[in-house]
Design a protein around this motif. Structure first.
Motif, mmCIF file in Angstrom:
data_model
loop_
_atom_site.group_PDB
_atom_site.id
_atom_site.type_symbol
_atom_site.label_atom_id
_atom_site.label_comp_id
_atom_site.label_asym_id
_atom_site.label_seq_id
_atom_site.Cartn_x
_atom_site.Cartn_y
_atom_site.Cartn_z
ATOM 1 N N GLU A 1 0.816 -1.220 0.000
ATOM 2 C CA GLU A 1 0.000 0.000 0.000
ATOM 3 C C GLU A 1 0.849 1.270 0.000
ATOM 4 N N TRP A 2 2.145 1.116 0.181
ATOM 5 C CA TRP A 2 3.052 2.268 0.194
ATOM 6 C C TRP A 2 3.892 2.296 -1.071
ATOM 7 N N ASP A 3 4.028 3.484 -1.676
ATOM 8 C CA ASP A 3 5.016 3.699 -2.727
ATOM 9 C C ASP A 3 6.333 4.005 -2.042
ATOM 10 N N ILE A 4 7.379 3.274 -2.387
ATOM 11 C CA ILE A 4 8.645 3.357 -1.658
ATOM 12 C C ILE A 4 9.759 3.837 -2.578
ATOM 13 N N LEU A 5 10.401 4.911 -2.174
ATOM 14 C CA LEU A 5 11.637 5.375 -2.792
ATOM 15 C C LEU A 5 12.739 5.260 -1.752
ATOM 16 N N HIS A 6 13.865 4.705 -2.150
ATOM 17 C CA HIS A 6 14.920 4.425 -1.171
ATOM 18 C C HIS A 6 16.277 4.693 -1.795
ATOM 19 N N ASP A 7 17.115 5.444 -1.102
ATOM 20 C CA ASP A 7 18.496 5.650 -1.528
ATOM 21 C C ASP A 7 19.404 5.116 -0.440
ATOM 22 N N PRO A 8 19.928 3.907 -0.615
ATOM 23 C CA PRO A 8 20.799 3.345 0.414
ATOM 24 C C PRO A 8 22.188 3.962 0.365
ATOM 25 N N ALA A 9 22.895 3.838 1.462
ATOM 26 C CA ALA A 9 24.267 4.328 1.526
ATOM 27 C C ALA A 9 25.189 3.397 0.757
ATOM 28 N N THR A 10 26.348 3.919 0.350
ATOM 29 C CA THR A 10 27.337 3.092 -0.340
ATOM 30 C C THR A 10 27.803 1.954 0.560
#
Length: 283
Positions: A56-65
């Protein structure tokens, strides 16, 4: 998202989202009625977020290196129209610390940023990285404001701007998080747009004209704090720091109808060392 009710935008440093869910973040989310959620210190994979939050959630994610470090995310009930990552020069590694997205709310576009500023450490490369990041923010903020009159930068900015923002400010004037040079950036962030602003460290630079929603809403009072050390009785005695911000363009700040720090009822009920910062914007 409907324009019939304010859009609720929340920022929180989870101190590791998987651990936060084990301690009760999911139950908090069920009752928080959030429209857009900005996370910092995710310290997990995108697949972990998908499993924890569900479809139900749109997820944008930027993980660390570096795996298991930092990480920022934006979650929403409706899909973002566009998103952007990276901040500053190409050779500067901003992964896991800056994520922008555009959302349509009530017929308007709102740009939301989830950011996690370096904590820094005096006289070390970590502090140099922190200043490089704050320099990049200073350059990017006018570009965001030009892109969208409704914009907000959310997150753990790891600086207490004023003496009101730290309970024990006198004991921290030489520590990262309350250094005059750090605080001077915030003097310019919130200074009148285009005016020459003299920072607390004596430096001079143009004001950017953004609004510290928390300070504007709370007024000239101590706090309200958003982070408390896990050591000792800092939470019980409210010996905290206000490190988590909603930094909004003036047009968006003018729509705020409610601001609050969702402080846990007791130390035992905390699921992070930070508290969620909840703002309702009547767009």
């Amino acid at each position: 998202m409907s324009s019939a009710a304010p859009v609720r935008i929340v920022s929180v440093n989870t101190n590791g989202v998987r651990a936060a869910f084990r301690k009760g973040m999911g139950e908090w989310l069920d009752r928080a009625n959030v429209d857009i959620l900005a996370l910092q210190e995710v310290r997990a994979a995108t697949s972990d977020l998908e499993g924890l939050f569900g479809p139900e959630w749109d997820i944008l994610h930027d993980p660390a290196t570096a795996k298991g470090r930092a990480g920022v995310a934006l979650l929403s009930r409706s899909k973002a129209s566009i998103h952007r990552v990276e901040l500053g020069a190409a050779e500067f590694d901003s992964a896991g610390r800056w994520l922008e997205a555009d959302y349509e709310v009530g017929g308007s576009i709102i740009t939301v940023v989830s950011t996690y500023v370096h904590s820094g450490s005096v006289d070390t490369p970590k502090q140099v990285e922190k200043y490089t990041f704050l320099d990049a923010m200073t350059e990017r903020m006018p570009q965001i404001a030009k892109h969208s009159e409704h914009a907000v930068i959310l997150g753990d900015l790891n600086v207490g701007h004023r003496e009101l923002d730290i309970r024990n400010w006198k004991g921290n004037v030489k520590n990262a998080g309350f250094l005059p040079q750090e605080r001077a950036y915030f003097d310019r962030f919130f200074g009148a747009e285009g005016e020459e602003i003299t920072g607390v460290d004596g430096s001079v630079g143009p004001g950017l004209g953004w609004v510290d929603v928390g300070r504007k809403w709370a007024g000239e009072v101590d706090g309200p704090y958003t982070w408390w050390s896990q050591r000792g009785r800092a939470f019980d005695t409210d010996t905290g720091w206000r490190l988590d911000y909603h930094v909004a363009t003036p047009s968006l700040a003018a729509t705020v109808v409610d601001y609050r720090v969702d402080r846990a009822a007791s130390h035992a009920e905390r699921w992070s060392d930070h508290a969620p910062v909840i703002v309702d914007y009547a767009i």
